[in-house]
Design a protein around this motif. Structure first.
Motif, mmCIF file in Angstrom:
data_model
loop_
_atom_site.group_PDB
_atom_site.id
_atom_site.type_symbol
_atom_site.label_atom_id
_atom_site.label_comp_id
_atom_site.label_asym_id
_atom_site.label_seq_id
_atom_site.Cartn_x
_atom_site.Cartn_y
_atom_site.Cartn_z
ATOM 1 N N VAL A 141 0.848 -1.184 0.000
ATOM 2 C CA VAL A 141 0.000 0.000 0.000
ATOM 3 C C VAL A 141 0.884 1.234 0.000
ATOM 4 C CG1 VAL A 141 -1.773 1.291 1.249
ATOM 5 C CG2 VAL A 141 -1.806 -1.214 1.254
ATOM 6 N N ASN A 142 0.525 2.225 -0.843
ATOM 7 C CA ASN A 142 1.208 3.513 -0.797
ATOM 8 C C ASN A 142 0.244 4.595 -1.251
ATOM 9 O OD1 ASN A 142 1.708 4.348 -3.769
ATOM 10 N ND2 ASN A 142 2.433 2.219 -3.710
ATOM 11 N N VAL A 143 0.563 5.817 -0.883
ATOM 12 C CA VAL A 143 -0.260 6.973 -1.224
ATOM 13 C C VAL A 143 0.557 7.888 -2.121
ATOM 14 C CG1 VAL A 143 -1.562 8.944 -0.348
ATOM 15 C CG2 VAL A 143 -1.516 6.799 0.946
ATOM 16 N N ALA A 144 -0.035 8.310 -3.234
ATOM 17 C CA ALA A 144 0.658 9.188 -4.170
ATOM 18 C C ALA A 144 -0.349 10.133 -4.802
ATOM 19 C CB ALA A 144 1.366 8.366 -5.252
ATOM 20 N N LYS A 145 0.171 11.173 -5.432
ATOM 21 C CA LYS A 145 -0.693 12.112 -6.125
ATOM 22 C C LYS A 145 -1.453 11.387 -7.232
ATOM 23 C CE LYS A 145 -0.708 16.670 -8.327
ATOM 24 N NZ LYS A 145 -1.743 17.168 -7.407
ATOM 25 N N ALA A 146 -2.739 11.670 -7.381
ATOM 26 C CA ALA A 146 -3.586 10.953 -8.318
ATOM 27 C C ALA A 146 -3.107 11.126 -9.749
ATOM 28 C CB ALA A 146 -5.025 11.423 -8.184
ATOM 29 N N THR A 147 -3.254 10.054 -10.552
ATOM 30 C CA THR A 147 -2.857 10.122 -11.951
ATOM 31 C C THR A 147 -3.787 11.014 -12.766
ATOM 32 O OG1 THR A 147 -4.138 8.102 -12.366
ATOM 33 C CG2 THR A 147 -1.786 7.845 -11.918
ATOM 34 N N SER A 148 -4.907 11.420 -12.186
ATOM 35 C CA SER A 148 -5.797 12.358 -12.869
ATOM 36 C C SER A 148 -5.202 13.750 -12.948
ATOM 37 C CB SER A 148 -7.140 12.432 -12.144
ATOM 38 O OG SER A 148 -6.966 12.938 -10.818
ATOM 39 N N ASP A 187 -4.241 9.094 -4.600
ATOM 40 C CA ASP A 187 -4.596 7.681 -4.752
ATOM 41 C C ASP A 187 -3.967 6.862 -3.641
ATOM 42 O OD1 ASP A 187 -5.968 8.241 -7.040
ATOM 43 O OD2 ASP A 187 -4.414 7.526 -8.417
ATOM 44 N N ILE A 188 -4.764 5.973 -3.066
ATOM 45 C CA ILE A 188 -4.225 4.914 -2.210
ATOM 46 C C ILE A 188 -4.056 3.696 -3.113
ATOM 47 C CG2 ILE A 188 -4.585 3.467 -0.199
ATOM 48 C CD1 ILE A 188 -6.385 5.602 0.956
ATOM 49 N N ASN A 189 -2.808 3.375 -3.478
ATOM 50 C CA ASN A 189 -2.530 2.272 -4.388
ATOM 51 C C ASN A 189 -2.423 0.964 -3.614
ATOM 52 O OD1 ASN A 189 -2.184 3.802 -6.932
ATOM 53 N ND2 ASN A 189 -0.499 4.752 -5.818
ATOM 54 N N LEU A 190 -3.109 -0.051 -4.100
ATOM 55 C CA LEU A 190 -3.193 -1.332 -3.418
ATOM 56 C C LEU A 190 -2.673 -2.437 -4.329
ATOM 57 C CD1 LEU A 190 -6.867 -0.855 -2.177
ATOM 58 C CD2 LEU A 190 -4.794 -0.414 -0.857
ATOM 59 N N VAL A 191 -1.875 -3.344 -3.777
ATOM 60 C CA VAL A 191 -1.371 -4.513 -4.496
ATOM 61 C C VAL A 191 -1.656 -5.739 -3.656
ATOM 62 C CG1 VAL A 191 0.637 -5.651 -5.494
ATOM 63 C CG2 VAL A 191 0.464 -3.160 -5.568
#
Length: 458
Positions: free
Chosen positions: A1-8, A15-19
């Motif tokens: 899990v990581n948080v990054a600026k949204a690709t929009s 975005d909270i990116n989940l794998v």
């Protein structure tokens, strides 16, 4: 899990990116994985505190790997353009790409590989749909006999609509051998592939693919590109003794050929005990049929030592190289700068850069127009120990010859004004062709004795 600026790329969205991955059943070894995101925005509620809001969530890609009984599967799915942007991904709009490989009882028993693109793209005429599907089947064992001592090992093909073929290229514009697809309204085409091998599957293998692309598939059909790429191996059942790859492409405008490009490489490696022999070489071709001044062809490239056609022989004893002998050569004809060649002739083959600097070696100069260049070099190394004594010996020798066009001579500023020497020559040589080159040899010998005593070692 990581948080990054949204690709929009919208202000305040993150975005909270989940794998994640999971086993699908207890009785099989199939694992599925996915990458997704949850998008939220951070604003201000007017009272000095952040205001968190849910925006959207989605799956970016998914994969599946593992075995089901005698079958082994390996698949993936990637989504493009579903991140909130109005027109989706800059290249693929809104769509998916997928691939699936299924083998039975191991790769040697054959299998099927499929891949494709499906989606829609926006251009000045609005939205249009595109697709591409392709794949190949690998036959079990050594394949099916199709001629004396020759078996069919693989076959396949594919088709595409509202897409175009593109060739991956290096920074210098040379094809790498990889074919990709990108959406383009009106583009379509097909591919056909075949793989053959010797009857026992242990001597020679050859795989070839023909790709043909068209323009205006919804109207007046015309050729866009024809590409042929192939791979060949020698001793494919064991470590390949030699392996080659080539790709040649012809571009068309109004059904007339406009550009021919090609690139082929060959690598060989043979070892028997401590003895070894290896080699590599590259052929390049670029012919512009519209602007005929833009062309080149080369066999071995006069850029760096590793770019030349090279053959090496040597002997290793107990993981130590005792001697090696390299031969290298190149041939080039055409527009040097178009091929990414900045100066000619190249530096002497394998001669130490520090030695060249010490000797005041200037090196080659730029080649503004056409050039004909060829050269060869040799490098010999020998090092061994005899009891406490050791020897290190290296030797290099070679030559380079260059004929080039487009040079100018500024003239001698110390000459009398108005004289021919002061005017210089805007077209030196014979009809503008000027020759220069270099001949070189270098030797280095070191003899010594190794001392290892309780109070000194060296």
């Amino acid at each position: 899990v990581n948080v990054a600026k949204a690709t929009s790329n919208k202000a305040g969205e993150y975005d909270i990116n989940l794998v994640g991955a999971m086993n699908l059943t207890k009785i099989t070894s199939v694992t599925a994985g996915a990458t997704g995101y949850v998008r939220f925005s951070i604003g201000n509620n007017g009272q000095g505190r952040p205001d968190w809001k849910y925006v959207t969530s989605d799956i970016k890609d998914a994969s599946v790997h593992g075995s089901i009984g005698p079958l082994t599967i390996d698949g993936s799915l990637v989504k493009y353009g579903f991140d909130g942007a109005e027109f989706g991904d800059p290249v693929y709009g809104k769509g998916v790409s997928s691939s699936l490989t299924v083998t039975m009882l191991g790769a040697s028993f054959g299998g099927v590989t499929l891949e494709g693109y499906f989606g829609s793209k926006h251009d000045t005429q609005g939205w249009y749909r595109y697709w591409q599907v392709g794949g190949y089947a690998e036959l079990p064992g050594v394949g099916v006999p199709i001629a004396p001592a020759i078996n069919l090992r693989k076959f396949g093909g594919g088709a595409f609509n509202n897409m175009k073929m593109t060739l991956d290229t290096t920074a210098k514009g040379e094809p790498t051998g990889n074919i990709k697809f990108a959406p383009q309204r009106g583009g379509c085409g097909f591919q056909a592939a075949v793989g053959i091998t010797t009857a026992d599957g242990t001597a020679v293998g050859l795989t070839g693919r023909l790709s043909v692309g068209f323009n205006n598939c919804d109207g007046d059909l015309s050729l866009n590109n024809v590409t042929l790429d192939a791979n060949a191996q020698l001793l494919v059942a064991d470590k390949p003794l030699a392996e080659g790859r080539g790709i040649f492409s012809i571009d068309f405008v109004n059904n007339s050929p406009t550009l021919i490009t090609g690139n082929a490489t060959l690598v060989a490696d043979y070892r028997l005990g401590g003895f070894f022999a290896s080699g590599h070489g590259e052929l390049g071709l670029h012919i512009d049929l519209v602007n005929t001044d833009n062309f080149y062809v080369y066999l071995g490239k006069p850029v760096s030592d590793k770019d030349r056609v090279t053959v090496t022989f040597g002997l290793d004893v107990k993981d130590k190289n005792i001697f090696s002998l390299d031969f290298a050569s190149y041939f080039f004809l055409g527009k040097a700068q178009l091929a990414g060649i900045n100066k000619l002739p190249p530096s002497p083959y394998k001669v130490d850069e520090g030695l060249l600097k010490q000797l005041g070696y200037v090196g080659g100069s730029s080649v503004p127009k056409d050039a004909l260049a060829f050269g060869a070099g040799m490098n010999f190394k020998y090092n061994d120990n005899f009891g406490p004594f050791y020897i290190d010996f290296t030797a290099q020798a070679g030559f380079d010859l260059l004929l080039r066009n487009g040079l100018t001579c500024a003239g001698d500023p110390s000459a009398d004004p108005g004289s021919e020497a002061a005017k210089g020559n805007m077209n030196p040589g014979i009809n503008g062709w000027y020759a220069n080159g270099q001949l070189y040899a270098a030797l280095d010998l070191e003899l010594g004795i190794e001392i290892d005593m309780w109070f000194y070692s060296g």
